[in-house]
Design a protein around this motif. Structure first.
Motif, short mmCIF file in Angstrom:
data_model
loop_
_atom_site.label_atom_id
_atom_site.label_comp_id
_atom_site.label_asym_id
_atom_site.label_seq_id
_atom_site.Cartn_x
_atom_site.Cartn_y
_atom_site.Cartn_z
N LEU A 29 0.88 -1.16 0.00
CA LEU A 29 0.00 0.00 0.00
C LEU A 29 0.92 1.21 0.00
O LEU A 29 1.90 1.24 0.74
N ALA A 30 0.63 2.18 -0.85
CA ALA A 30 1.51 3.35 -0.92
C ALA A 30 0.71 4.60 -1.22
O ALA A 30 -0.37 4.55 -1.81
N GLN A 31 1.28 5.72 -0.83
CA GLN A 31 0.77 7.02 -1.25
C GLN A 31 1.70 7.50 -2.36
O GLN A 31 2.92 7.57 -2.18
N VAL A 32 1.09 7.79 -3.51
CA VAL A 32 1.83 8.19 -4.70
C VAL A 32 1.35 9.56 -5.14
O VAL A 32 0.15 9.82 -5.18
N ASP A 33 2.27 10.45 -5.45
CA ASP A 33 1.94 11.78 -5.94
C ASP A 33 2.73 12.03 -7.22
O ASP A 33 3.97 12.03 -7.19
N ARG A 34 2.03 12.22 -8.34
CA ARG A 34 2.65 12.44 -9.65
C ARG A 34 3.70 11.39 -9.99
O ARG A 34 4.79 11.68 -10.47
N GLY A 35 3.35 10.13 -9.70
CA GLY A 35 4.23 9.02 -10.03
C GLY A 35 5.35 8.76 -9.03
O GLY A 35 6.12 7.83 -9.18
N ARG A 36 5.44 9.59 -8.00
CA ARG A 36 6.50 9.45 -6.99
C ARG A 36 5.93 8.86 -5.71
O ARG A 36 4.92 9.35 -5.19
N ILE A 37 6.54 7.80 -5.21
CA ILE A 37 6.10 7.19 -3.95
C ILE A 37 6.53 8.08 -2.80
O ILE A 37 7.71 8.44 -2.67
N LEU A 38 5.56 8.46 -1.96
CA LEU A 38 5.85 9.28 -0.78
C LEU A 38 5.96 8.43 0.47
O LEU A 38 6.70 8.78 1.40
N ALA A 39 5.19 7.35 0.52
CA ALA A 39 5.21 6.44 1.66
C ALA A 39 4.73 5.09 1.17
O ALA A 39 3.85 5.01 0.32
N GLY A 40 5.32 4.03 1.71
CA GLY A 40 4.91 2.70 1.30
C GLY A 40 4.92 1.72 2.45
O GLY A 40 5.76 1.81 3.35
#
Length: 138
Positions: A29-40
């Motif tokens: 499970l991850a938070q992704v912003d504009r294709g960049r993983i912020l947290a996983g």
């Protein structure tokens, strides 16, 4: 955007940051912003009542923490979460305390060059889960 799937890319990103390699089966499970993983998160070693989670993050959001709570406690039906961190990772230990984790033990040499600290988060103690109050609750 929150992404939940058995993603090798997310598992590799988390693993590179915490110094381990994950092998299937796992879910991520991850938070992704504009294709960049912020947290996983990587979820593995599921035993029906417990699952082990690994985390790496540049930043954590309440939305992501609620998604983790929902996945682990509601979808999987776990009663507890097991977490492990390096004994020298003080920021991870602080984060674990903030999310209701209790220390359970020390694993000597777990990370090769460093001991591992073992923590558990019980469903009723997780602040974004069962007993969360007001707008902070899930």
């Amino acid at each position: 955007m929150i992404v939940c799937e058995p993603s090798a890319e997310i598992a590799a990103w988390v693993g590179a940051r915490i110094g381990v390699t994950f092998h299937p089966p796992y879910t991520t499970l991850a938070q992704v912003d504009r294709g960049r993983i912020l947290a996983g998160f990587v979820f593995n070693v599921w035993t029906e009542h417990d699952i082990e989670i690994s985390l790496a993050a540049d930043r954590l959001s309440l939305t992501l923490m609620r998604a983790v709570s929902d996945y682990v406690f509601n979808q999987l039906g776990c009663r507890r979460v097991t977490c492990r961190t390096r004994a020298d990772n003080i920021s991870a230990q602080r984060l674990l305390a903030r999310v209701g984790a209790e220390p359970e033990g020390r694993q000597r040499g777990y990370f090769g060059d460093c001991d591992g600290l073992l923590y558990a988060i019980m469903k009723e103690d997780f602040p974004y889960g069962l007993h969360a109050k007001g707008s902070q609750g899930a």
